[in-house]
Every structure is written in structure tokens, then in C-alpha cells.
Motif scaffolding. Structure first.
Motif, mmCIF file in Angstrom:
data_model
loop_
_atom_site.group_PDB
_atom_site.id
_atom_site.type_symbol
_atom_site.label_atom_id
_atom_site.label_comp_id
_atom_site.label_asym_id
_atom_site.label_seq_id
_atom_site.Cartn_x
_atom_site.Cartn_y
_atom_site.Cartn_z
ATOM 1 N N VAL A 135 0.841 -1.201 0.000
ATOM 2 C CA VAL A 135 0.000 0.000 0.000
ATOM 3 C C VAL A 135 0.877 1.253 0.000
ATOM 4 O O VAL A 135 0.628 2.207 -0.753
ATOM 5 N N LEU A 136 1.901 1.261 0.828
ATOM 6 C CA LEU A 136 2.820 2.399 0.868
ATOM 7 C C LEU A 136 3.552 2.557 -0.456
ATOM 8 O O LEU A 136 3.714 3.680 -0.976
ATOM 9 N N ASP A 137 3.999 1.450 -1.009
ATOM 10 C CA ASP A 137 4.726 1.492 -2.269
ATOM 11 C C ASP A 137 3.870 2.100 -3.379
ATOM 12 O O ASP A 137 4.346 2.920 -4.172
ATOM 13 N N GLN A 138 2.611 1.712 -3.415
ATOM 14 C CA GLN A 138 1.710 2.251 -4.426
ATOM 15 C C GLN A 138 1.479 3.748 -4.217
ATOM 16 O O GLN A 138 1.453 4.525 -5.178
ATOM 17 N N GLN A 139 1.306 4.156 -2.965
ATOM 18 C CA GLN A 139 1.085 5.573 -2.667
ATOM 19 C C GLN A 139 2.264 6.425 -3.116
ATOM 20 O O GLN A 139 2.099 7.581 -3.539
ATOM 21 N N LEU A 140 3.462 5.867 -3.032
ATOM 22 C CA LEU A 140 4.681 6.607 -3.329
ATOM 23 C C LEU A 140 5.110 6.478 -4.786
ATOM 24 O O LEU A 140 6.210 6.909 -5.150
ATOM 25 N N ASN A 141 4.241 5.952 -5.607
ATOM 26 C CA ASN A 141 4.594 5.718 -7.009
ATOM 27 C C ASN A 141 4.897 7.019 -7.747
ATOM 28 O O ASN A 141 5.832 7.085 -8.542
ATOM 29 N N ASN A 142 4.112 8.047 -7.505
ATOM 30 C CA ASN A 142 4.257 9.297 -8.239
ATOM 31 C C ASN A 142 4.462 10.510 -7.343
ATOM 32 O O ASN A 142 4.189 11.641 -7.755
ATOM 33 N N GLN A 143 4.907 10.273 -6.113
ATOM 34 C CA GLN A 143 5.154 11.397 -5.218
ATOM 35 C C GLN A 143 6.267 11.050 -4.259
ATOM 36 O O GLN A 143 6.564 9.869 -4.021
ATOM 37 N N ASP A 144 6.875 12.093 -3.699
ATOM 38 C CA ASP A 144 8.060 11.893 -2.861
ATOM 39 C C ASP A 144 7.721 11.454 -1.444
ATOM 40 O O ASP A 144 8.492 10.729 -0.815
ATOM 41 N N TYR A 145 6.567 11.924 -0.927
ATOM 42 C CA TYR A 145 6.220 11.663 0.463
ATOM 43 C C TYR A 145 4.772 11.196 0.562
ATOM 44 O O TYR A 145 4.006 11.279 -0.404
ATOM 45 N N LEU A 146 4.384 10.714 1.719
ATOM 46 C CA LEU A 146 3.095 10.047 1.852
ATOM 47 C C LEU A 146 1.915 10.978 1.656
ATOM 48 O O LEU A 146 0.912 10.593 1.047
ATOM 49 N N ALA A 147 2.012 12.199 2.180
ATOM 50 C CA ALA A 147 0.878 13.119 2.095
ATOM 51 C C ALA A 147 1.128 14.185 1.041
ATOM 52 O O ALA A 147 0.763 15.341 1.215
ATOM 53 N N GLY A 148 1.745 13.811 -0.053
ATOM 54 C CA GLY A 148 2.052 14.746 -1.123
ATOM 55 C C GLY A 148 3.538 14.840 -1.339
ATOM 56 O O GLY A 148 4.273 13.881 -1.142
ATOM 57 N N ASN A 149 4.007 15.997 -1.724
ATOM 58 C CA ASN A 149 5.429 16.185 -1.991
ATOM 59 C C ASN A 149 6.119 17.003 -0.910
ATOM 60 O O ASN A 149 7.105 17.689 -1.161
ATOM 61 N N GLU A 150 5.570 16.914 0.304
ATOM 62 C CA GLU A 150 6.149 17.607 1.447
ATOM 63 C C GLU A 150 6.321 16.620 2.594
ATOM 64 O O GLU A 150 5.416 15.841 2.910
ATOM 65 N N TYR A 151 7.485 16.624 3.191
ATOM 66 C CA TYR A 151 7.822 15.761 4.326
ATOM 67 C C TYR A 151 6.980 16.157 5.537
ATOM 68 O O TYR A 151 6.950 17.323 5.932
#
Length: 225
Positions: A135-151
Motif C-alpha cells: 500500500v505504501l509502495d503504491q502511494q509513493l509511485n508518483n510522489q516523494d512523500y506520503l501526504a504529497g510532496n512535502e515531508y
């Protein structure tokens, strides 16, 4: 100053990472969970659940690592993302709290510490851990971080357990999850991670998983005398 009740285990390490990222002053209070110090009345007054970690912040107690991350994020305004992504951040934070963390912990328990090797239990929890990784791997397919592109604190929370992937799923566990591996390497390269790994290095905790440690860590497995 924040009092940080600490042991070198995955959930306290999340808090250590936030504190180092945010450069917040804190006093480290070691709790040796293998010796059962988490069950002492003094600590139970801070965390009635008798688990690590917990903090005290000028008389405010906060327990559960994900609650602490949310509290500190809101207190400091750091690593809480954008308002538009608040739902995503909370969703992934709870995903770690209710899924990734507990199932990873159970996978570790039944694989390494249970007195009997129960194939059903090992398979059950390892497969669920693998599913969470997917699930995490799929979420990170097109973005750098879990909740978008911000740590954010969602990444800090997930890092605490993904950092223990070899113990959960074996060596090279991340090789089959390329997006998750890339994310982990990105987070792991942050200077605060190196500082967090040094937190409490001078402390001497019990390391033997003997009967004393088993009774301290898993008291529910023993009959009350």
C-alpha cells in the motif's frame, strides 16, 4: 522543557526524529522496557497503557507515538503539511497507527519471540505487513512523500517501522518495493535521522530476551499469581 520517556524501539524513535528535526529542547528519561520499568506506577501516571513512548510538556502528558507527533506538529507548526492535504496526512498517520505499526510488531513477535513457532500466526502477520508495504509502495509511485510532496509527520511515523524492515520481513525486505525503498532512502538521508540514531546511545538498557524480559514485555502471557 519536554520530558521524553525513551527506549531504543521503533515507536520512541519516531518521536526522537521529530524532536531532532524540529530542534526542540528535551530531557531524556530512559525507561528500560526489558526490565519492566514501563509498569512502574510513576510511569503509569504518565502513560496508563504502560507502553513507550510518552512525553510531558509543561504538565501536559501525551502518550502513543502518533498522538505525540500530532501534538508536537500542531504545537510547533512544523511537518504538518498544507491545510489542503490535512485529510491525507491524518489518513496516513492513522494507517501507521492502526496497520503498519501493530502488524509489523506482531510479525516481529511471532517470528522472533513467541515460545512456539506457529506457522499460521507467522504467515498471517508477515502477509499483512507485506500488504501494508505494498500500500505504501503504491502511494509513493508518483510522489516523494506520503501526504504529497512535502515531508510530514506521516513520513516520520512510517519511518519508525520501515527502519526495522529487516526484523519484520527479513534482510533486503525493501527490494521488492522500489518506491518505498526510494522513499526510505530519501528520509534516511536527512541529517536529523543521523542525530535521532544517536539519541540515548550512552544509555545501557537490558538486551537479553530472557524470562524477566518476556514477562516485562508480554505480561498478559503469564498468569497472575
Amino acid at each position: 522543557m519536554i520530558k521524553f520517556y525513551f527506549h531504543h524501539t521503533p515507536n520512541p524513535m519516531k518521536v526522537a526524529l521529530f524532536l531532532e528535526e524540529a530542534a526542540l529542547p528535551y530531557q531524556l528519561v530512559p525507561i528500560d522496557v526489558f526490565r519492566g520499568e514501563q509498569h512502574n506506577p510513576a510511569f503509569r501516571a504518565i502513560n496508563p497503557n504502560g507502553k513507550m513512548p510518552a512525553i510531558e510538556d509543561d504538565g501536559v502528558r501525551v502518550f502513543d507515538s502518533n498522538a505525540i507527533l500530532l501534538y508536537l506538529g500542531d504545537k510547533t507548526g512544523q511537518f504538518i503539511g498544507q491545510t489542503a492535504n490535512r485529510g491525507e496526512l491524518l489518513s496516513w498517520l492513522m494507517f501507521v497507527a492502526t496497520g503498519l505499526g501493530p502488524y509489523s510488531g506482531q510479525a516481529v513477535h511471532f517470528t522472533h519471540y513467541a515460545p512456539e513457532k506457529l506457522p499460521y500466526a507467522i504467515n498471517r502477520y508477515q502477509r499483512e505487513a507485506q500488504r501494508h508495504y505494498q500500500v505504501l509502495d503504491q502511494q509513493l509511485n508518483n510522489q516523494d512523500y506520503l501526504a504529497g510532496n512535502e515531508y510530514t509527520i506521516a513520513d516520520i511515523a512510517a519511518w519508525g517501522w520501515i527502519d526495522r524492515a529487516p526484523g519484520v520481513l527479513g534482510d533486503n525486505a525493501l527490494e521488492v518495493y522500489p518506491n518505498l525503498k526510494r522513499w526510505y532512502e530519501r528520509v534516511n538521508s536527512r541529517p536529523a535521522v543521523s542525530r535521532a540514531r544517536q539519541v540515548g546511545k550512552e544509555l545501557i538498557f537490558k538486551t537479553e530476551m530472557d524470562e524477566e524480559a518476556l514477562r516485562a514485555m508480554f505480561p498478559q502471557n503469564y498468569a497472575v499469581a
